[in-house]
Scaffold this active site. Structure first.
Site, PDB file in Angstrom:
ATOM      1  N   LYS A  95     -11.281 -11.202   0.815  1.00 20.42           N
ATOM      2  CA  LYS A  95     -11.732  -9.934   0.477  1.00 20.42           C
ATOM      3  C   LYS A  95     -13.258  -9.848   0.553  1.00 20.42           C
ATOM      4  O   LYS A  95     -13.852  -8.616   0.898  1.00 20.42           O
ATOM      5  CB  LYS A  95     -11.158  -9.690  -0.700  1.00 20.42           C
ATOM      6  N   LYS A 122       2.883 -10.356   5.786  1.00 18.54           N
ATOM      7  CA  LYS A 122       3.519  -9.567   4.865  1.00 18.54           C
ATOM      8  C   LYS A 122       3.326  -8.166   4.519  1.00 18.54           C
ATOM      9  O   LYS A 122       2.372  -7.691   4.603  1.00 18.54           O
ATOM     10  CB  LYS A 122       3.562 -10.439   3.643  1.00 18.54           C
ATOM     11  N   LYS A 165       0.539  -3.547  -0.054  1.00 20.26           N
ATOM     12  CA  LYS A 165      -0.054  -2.319  -0.604  1.00 20.26           C
ATOM     13  C   LYS A 165      -1.324  -2.055  -0.090  1.00 20.26           C
ATOM     14  O   LYS A 165      -1.810  -0.984   0.119  1.00 20.26           O
ATOM     15  CB  LYS A 165      -0.004  -2.310  -2.146  1.00 20.26           C
TER      16      LYS A 165
END
Length: 361
Positions: free
Chosen positions: A135, A219, A222
């Site tokens: 991130k 995957k 969100k």
């Protein structure tokens, strides 16, 4: 925690844990309220197993709103998304009379224990967490916050507060759980063997792993899924049907379950099998000799049939926010009872003075 669960969230090692009053071992999981809607991966990868686990475990399921602060949400949006996520938990089958449903921020012990744990976490140890590195690379510059850096420590506090014997986690959360186990063992070695419970991962192998419809090697997520690759639980069911019909498939025409050679078709088969609660063998046999388009149309119909009643249930809960808040308040009260016992024990072991009692109390 899926997706985060949070995850995911998120099982066969033998272990012993602190037992609840009814002799069931405790289990904890949760998801971040970072979007207006959860997605099908959250539903099949987390909520369906949560519903099953609440029958056999003293289950604690939280709305990880403190974790959600790491993405710097708008305050009004965070409050709305927390309620919407709670409503989706309930619509998915979580029973507040059998499981403890609460908002993380309603239990102050989460932040308090996180500070104690941070004082026993090495800087390099925290910096090696792959999710932080990933991130950080995406945000660049000064984008990553200290909160994002210490996210795994708060996650460890979440787990250890409830003496959780098992933690449902996905593969992406394994490293965070290993940090939790390391910290628990560290505390127990220094302050006594029963300071905290060392948790074990609970991974249900039979639950389908759901991938992005446009990128079936990643995957469903969100935060990073493409606009066309995600099936959102609270968005227009026809939009979900369209996403299924435009899903990426594979070379060839034969419908087989082969995640390596046919990841796109295998993803569609996994979703179909999970939603219809049928074995993969039965599903593959159903579509033998048929084309990819037949599978897509059948799956689109199944998805719509699931989303419509689910959304009706969610809207029922959202229509009565006072009752929804009351459910969360009752859950927080139970969660505080358990968490405060653990925090008191840890505070005593690490040498903090007990609070003085007033002569008037």
């Amino acid at each position: 925690m899926r997706d985060h669960p949070h995850s995911n969230l998120p099982g066969e090692p033998a272990m012993m844990g602190i037992m609840a009053d009814d002799a069931r071992p405790r289990i904890l999981s949760g998801m971040q309220p970072t979007q207006d809607s959860l997605h099908l991966g959250n539903y099949l990868g987390a909520m369906t197993q949560w519903v099953a686990l609440q029958n056999d475990y003293d289950a604690f399921y939280m709305l990880a709103d403190l974790h959600a602060l790491t993405v710097n949400p708008e305050p009004a949006a965070l409050r709305e998304r927390t309620r919407r996520t709670a409503a989706q938990y309930l619509a998915g089958g979580l029973d507040p009379d059998r499981a403890t449903l609460f908002a993380q921020s309603h239990v102050a012990a989460h932040a308090e224990l996180a500070w104690v744990l941070s004082c026993h976490t090495g800087y390099g140890e925290a910096g090696r967490m792959t999710q932080f590195k990933d991130k950080s690379a995406k945000r660049g510059g000064d984008g990553p916050s200290v909160g994002l850096f210490t996210y795994p420590v708060l996650m460890a506090a979440d787990i250890l507060l409830y003496d959780a014997a098992l933690v449902p986690v996905g593969e992406d959360q394994r490293q965070h759980l290993e940090l939790t186990r390391d910290l628990a063992e560290r505390l127990n070695a220094r302050f006594g063997p029963d300071t905290v419970v060392v948790p074990s991962p609970h991974i249900v192998r039979s639950i389908a792993k759901i991938y992005d419809l446009q990128n079936p090697t990643a995957k469903m997520s969100k935060s990073e899924a493409s606009a066309k690759g995600t099936i959102w639980l609270l968005k227009d069911p026809q939009r979900a049907a369209k996403a299924v019909k435009s899903a990426v498939t594979d070379d060839g025409a034969e419908i087989l379950f082969d995640p390596v050679a046919k990841p796109g078709v295998s993803n569609l088969l996994s979703i179909y099998a999970a939603l219809t609660q049928r074995s993969m063998e039965d599903v593959v046999a159903e579509f033998e000799g048929r084309q990819y388009g037949h599978l897509k149309v059948a799956l689109a119909d199944v998805v719509v049939d699931v989303l419509i009643p689910f959304q009706e249930k969610v809207n029922t809960f959202l229509a009565d926010p006072a009752e929804l808040d009351a459910i969360l308040a009752r859950g927080a009260e139970r969660a505080r009872e358990v968490a405060d016992q653990t925090l008191t024990r840890v505070y005593d072991r690490v040498g903090l003075l007990p609070p003085a009692r007033s002569a008037w109390s």
